[in-house]
Design a protein around this motif. Sequence first.
Motif, mmCIF file in Angstrom:
data_model
loop_
_atom_site.group_PDB
_atom_site.id
_atom_site.type_symbol
_atom_site.label_atom_id
_atom_site.label_comp_id
_atom_site.label_asym_id
_atom_site.label_seq_id
_atom_site.Cartn_x
_atom_site.Cartn_y
_atom_site.Cartn_z
ATOM 1 N N UNK A 121 0.566 -1.242 0.168
ATOM 2 C CA UNK A 121 -0.731 0.235 -0.063
ATOM 3 C C UNK A 121 0.864 1.427 0.281
ATOM 4 N N UNK A 122 1.719 1.247 0.445
ATOM 5 C CA UNK A 122 2.784 2.603 0.711
ATOM 6 C C UNK A 122 3.748 2.286 -0.814
ATOM 7 N N UNK A 123 4.176 1.487 -1.133
ATOM 8 C CA UNK A 123 4.987 1.786 -2.010
ATOM 9 C C UNK A 123 3.732 1.662 -3.514
ATOM 10 N N UNK A 124 2.428 2.037 -3.117
ATOM 11 C CA UNK A 124 1.986 2.360 -4.680
ATOM 12 C C UNK A 124 0.951 3.497 -4.012
ATOM 13 N N UNK A 125 0.664 4.162 -2.960
ATOM 14 C CA UNK A 125 0.333 5.385 -2.696
ATOM 15 C C UNK A 125 1.698 5.282 -1.632
ATOM 16 N N UNK A 126 2.515 6.711 -2.027
ATOM 17 C CA UNK A 126 2.767 7.180 -1.499
ATOM 18 C C UNK A 126 2.392 8.182 0.161
ATOM 19 N N UNK A 127 1.101 8.838 -0.517
ATOM 20 C CA UNK A 127 0.622 9.952 -0.124
ATOM 21 C C UNK A 127 0.094 8.767 1.340
ATOM 22 N N UNK A 128 -0.091 7.523 1.340
ATOM 23 C CA UNK A 128 -0.982 7.326 2.186
ATOM 24 C C UNK A 128 -0.226 6.657 3.655
ATOM 25 N N UNK A 129 -0.284 6.781 4.764
ATOM 26 C CA UNK A 129 -0.044 7.367 5.871
ATOM 27 C C UNK A 129 -0.277 5.329 6.831
ATOM 28 N N UNK A 130 0.189 3.870 6.099
ATOM 29 C CA UNK A 130 -0.252 2.811 7.376
ATOM 30 C C UNK A 130 -0.532 2.905 8.448
ATOM 31 N N UNK A 131 -1.667 2.822 9.576
ATOM 32 C CA UNK A 131 -1.007 2.482 10.610
ATOM 33 C C UNK A 131 -1.466 0.680 10.788
ATOM 34 N N UNK A 132 -0.053 -0.797 11.314
ATOM 35 C CA UNK A 132 -0.956 -1.581 10.767
ATOM 36 C C UNK A 132 -0.717 -2.042 12.417
ATOM 37 N N UNK A 133 -1.952 -2.937 12.773
ATOM 38 C CA UNK A 133 -1.881 -3.616 13.992
ATOM 39 C C UNK A 133 -2.415 -5.052 14.038
ATOM 40 N N UNK A 134 -1.385 -5.543 15.001
ATOM 41 C CA UNK A 134 -2.446 -6.788 15.319
ATOM 42 C C UNK A 134 -3.590 -7.449 16.165
ATOM 43 N N UNK A 135 -3.889 -6.475 16.385
ATOM 44 C CA UNK A 135 -4.943 -6.235 17.431
ATOM 45 C C UNK A 135 -5.650 -5.291 16.726
ATOM 46 N N UNK A 136 -6.810 -4.966 17.847
ATOM 47 C CA UNK A 136 -7.889 -4.156 17.405
ATOM 48 C C UNK A 136 -7.916 -3.098 18.061
#
Length: 140
Positions: free
Chosen positions: A33-48
């Motif tokens: 996602x970040x490579x395809x859309x550099x303007x996108x900030x991704x917040x990854x989590x293993x739990x909700x």
Amino acid sequence: MPDNTVNGADTGAMQLILIDDHELVLMSVSLALMQARPELVVHPYARCEPALLHRPEAISHVLVDFQLSPADPSQAWPLQGWHCLRALTKRFPASRRVMMSAYPRAQMLAAALDAGAHDYVEKSLQSSAMMRSLFAALQL
């Protein structure tokens, strides 16, 4: 508490919460996602739970796995993604929400929509097809 800043600077960018308890999926989808859309900030989590700490106005997109392992192993784990999506829908009502899983789309779409998703993506697709489906579902 998470907010709409990265390294202390206000990004003003689109921000996506990604929740998946499989580290490989979490890392690979985040990176793609970040490579395809550099303007996108991704917040990854293993739990909700940690994802719910973001300010509602900061999050534009939510992507959550159907099967999340519970924090408490005595809970029935297959439904954790549904509970998470419902909580995320309440917390981020203006966000674009997508559920993903290895289960077939035809089998899961109606239930995902009922839980608050705008769309559903199969993780069992070939990686390039899955990413195209994710971008379409997230409207990125």
